[in-house]
Motif scaffolding. Structure first.
Motif, PDB file in Angstrom:
ATOM      1  N   UNK A 116       0.720  -1.013   0.020  1.00  0.00           N
ATOM      2  CA  UNK A 116      -0.200   0.022   0.014  1.00  0.00           C
ATOM      3  C   UNK A 116       0.813   1.023   0.467  1.00  0.00           C
ATOM      4  N   UNK A 117       1.760   1.375   0.242  1.00  0.00           N
ATOM      5  CA  UNK A 117       2.559   2.557   0.589  1.00  0.00           C
ATOM      6  C   UNK A 117       3.145   2.664  -0.584  1.00  0.00           C
ATOM      7  N   UNK A 118       3.644   1.339  -1.092  1.00  0.00           N
ATOM      8  CA  UNK A 118       3.639   1.777  -2.866  1.00  0.00           C
ATOM      9  C   UNK A 118       3.144   2.332  -4.084  1.00  0.00           C
ATOM     10  N   UNK A 119       2.152   2.091  -3.083  1.00  0.00           N
ATOM     11  CA  UNK A 119       1.176   2.456  -3.488  1.00  0.00           C
ATOM     12  C   UNK A 119       0.684   4.032  -4.254  1.00  0.00           C
ATOM     13  N   UNK A 120       1.003   4.189  -3.284  1.00  0.00           N
ATOM     14  CA  UNK A 120       0.537   5.802  -2.804  1.00  0.00           C
ATOM     15  C   UNK A 120       1.522   6.663  -2.739  1.00  0.00           C
ATOM     16  N   UNK A 121       2.942   6.295  -2.385  1.00  0.00           N
ATOM     17  CA  UNK A 121       4.200   7.140  -3.121  1.00  0.00           C
ATOM     18  C   UNK A 121       4.254   7.334  -4.479  1.00  0.00           C
ATOM     19  N   UNK A 122       3.489   6.291  -5.727  1.00  0.00           N
ATOM     20  CA  UNK A 122       3.452   5.787  -6.825  1.00  0.00           C
ATOM     21  C   UNK A 122       2.532   7.005  -7.502  1.00  0.00           C
ATOM     22  N   UNK A 123       1.515   7.300  -6.716  1.00  0.00           N
ATOM     23  CA  UNK A 123       0.831   8.267  -6.809  1.00  0.00           C
ATOM     24  C   UNK A 123       1.210   8.987  -6.993  1.00  0.00           C
ATOM     25  N   UNK A 124       2.105  10.587  -5.529  1.00  0.00           N
ATOM     26  CA  UNK A 124       2.442  10.852  -5.498  1.00  0.00           C
ATOM     27  C   UNK A 124       3.266  11.475  -6.130  1.00  0.00           C
ATOM     28  N   UNK A 125       4.366  10.402  -6.579  1.00  0.00           N
ATOM     29  CA  UNK A 125       5.503  10.960  -7.507  1.00  0.00           C
ATOM     30  C   UNK A 125       5.107  11.328  -8.727  1.00  0.00           C
ATOM     31  N   UNK A 126       3.734   9.720  -9.859  1.00  0.00           N
ATOM     32  CA  UNK A 126       3.853  10.364 -10.506  1.00  0.00           C
ATOM     33  C   UNK A 126       2.659  11.501 -11.282  1.00  0.00           C
ATOM     34  N   UNK A 127       2.135  12.601  -9.866  1.00  0.00           N
ATOM     35  CA  UNK A 127       1.424  13.763 -10.188  1.00  0.00           C
ATOM     36  C   UNK A 127      -0.049  12.575 -10.147  1.00  0.00           C
ATOM     37  N   UNK A 128      -0.258  11.587 -10.212  1.00  0.00           N
ATOM     38  CA  UNK A 128      -2.278  10.909 -10.134  1.00  0.00           C
ATOM     39  C   UNK A 128      -2.464  10.717  -9.278  1.00  0.00           C
ATOM     40  N   UNK A 129      -3.836  10.508  -9.346  1.00  0.00           N
ATOM     41  CA  UNK A 129      -4.469  10.369  -7.357  1.00  0.00           C
ATOM     42  C   UNK A 129      -5.990   8.697  -8.017  1.00  0.00           C
ATOM     43  N   UNK A 130      -6.135   8.514  -7.245  1.00  0.00           N
ATOM     44  CA  UNK A 130      -6.654   7.276  -7.973  1.00  0.00           C
ATOM     45  C   UNK A 130      -7.982   7.555  -8.216  1.00  0.00           C
TER      46      UNK A 130
END
Length: 324
Positions: free
Chosen positions: A187-201
């Protein structure tokens, strides 16, 4: 026939490492299954989470189209046997135009596939997975799925999907070429990817997870993904459930292997399909999508998924299309 180097020497992928955490017991998994379950929420039930996607979702997704760049996400039809393609697809010409008359001559093909596996890009419908004998929404699998097909949750019930796609490009976030087989995405990797890539699921979105499988395959050769593959840890699923996703997919089959859950070979499949009613896209080639997203700086896009209309089918080969 696929041009991928499947006849190259096959490297032995590493097994899952301690960083993926301790094993999850069946009792813990059952509690997780109950926590994310959406049974009884929608009608028709056999469309599952695709009921989340309204006309408003479609309109908002089409607003993401700016350049008109189209990216196909299916891998080539693979007729070559290999460690990750134990049941190769069939393709042969059934008419070579050599019978006279009449004019014009014709050329026809036959194609066939046992597509649930690691070789074909495909969609899993809700009838594909049962857990403890039950399909999504609680029906008994032995009563609803037989030799003649599925009477609940078949791919025909789904129809096409048009929604916002979100690419979680983990190698791009981590600065690596790929995730090694056995590496879990939490889950922490998913949240970090959202922040780094500028997206929000968000609700009704389709989430595509890239672990770099096909780049690794092209550079190092094929391996047995049933034994070892990068993918989601079950601990990441509640986050996706909370966001209300409609579809989950990736360049693997979403599950990390070896499985972190005792006695379950595909726990993310069980949670997504049987508990949440979320169909899965397996074996997508996301390399061009990754390059396009990086080039545009945009990791969200219009996604179109149109499975074949197969009454009773538990899924379908598919070529999803992303539009930027």
């Amino acid at each position: 026939m696929s041009s991928d180097p499947t006849d190259a020497p096959t490297p032995a992928p590493p097994s899952a490492t301690a960083r993926n955490g301790p094993a999850v017991s069946r009792e813990e998994f059952d509690a997780l299954f109950a926590a994310v379950r959406t049974w009884g929420r929608w009608a028709p039930a056999d469309r599952g989470a695709w009921n989340r996607v309204s006309a408003d979702h479609v309109r908002r997704a089409t607003a993401l189209v700016r350049s008109g760049t189209v990216v196909a996400l299916a891998r080539p039809w693979d007729t070559a046997p290999g460690p990750d393609n134990s049941k190769p697809a069939l393709h042969y010409l059934s008419d070579l135009g050599d019978v006279e008359p009449p004019e014009p001559s014709t050329h026809k093909d036959f194609i066939g596939t046992d597509y649930h596996g690691k070789g074909v890009s495909h969609l899993d419908a809700l009838s594909h997975i049962a857990y403890r004998g039950q399909l999504y929404d609680g029906g008994t699998a032995r009563e609803l799925v037989g030799a003649g097909g599925a009477r609940f949750g078949d791919v025909s019930a789904l129809g096409p999907l048009v929604t916002k796609g979100v690419l979680l490009d983990l190698p791009a976030v981590l600065g690596t070429s790929w995730l090694e087989p056995g590496q879990a995405v939490r889950a922490a990797d998913v949240a970090a990817a959202e922040e780094a890539l500028g997206v929000e699921i968000g609700e009704g979105d389709a989430v595509l997870l890239r672990v770099g499988r096909f780049r690794r395959r092209r550079e190092l050769g094929a391996w047995d993904l049933d034994a070892s593959s990068a993918g989601l840890h079950v601990e990441a699923v509640p986050l996706l459930a909370e966001r209300g996703i409609a579809l989950l997919g990736g360049d693997g089959d979403s599950d990390v292997r070896p499985s972190p859950v005792e006695g379950l070979h595909s726990p993310v499949h069980a949670l997504a399909v049987a508990a949440m009613g979320v169909p899965l896209l397996d074996n997508l080639d996301l390399e061009t999508l990754s390059a396009t997203a990086a080039g545009t700086g945009r990791y969200e896009f219009l996604l179109v998924v149109a499975p074949l209309d197969i009454p009773g089918g538990t899924g379908s080969p598919v070529n999803p299309v992303a539009v930027f």
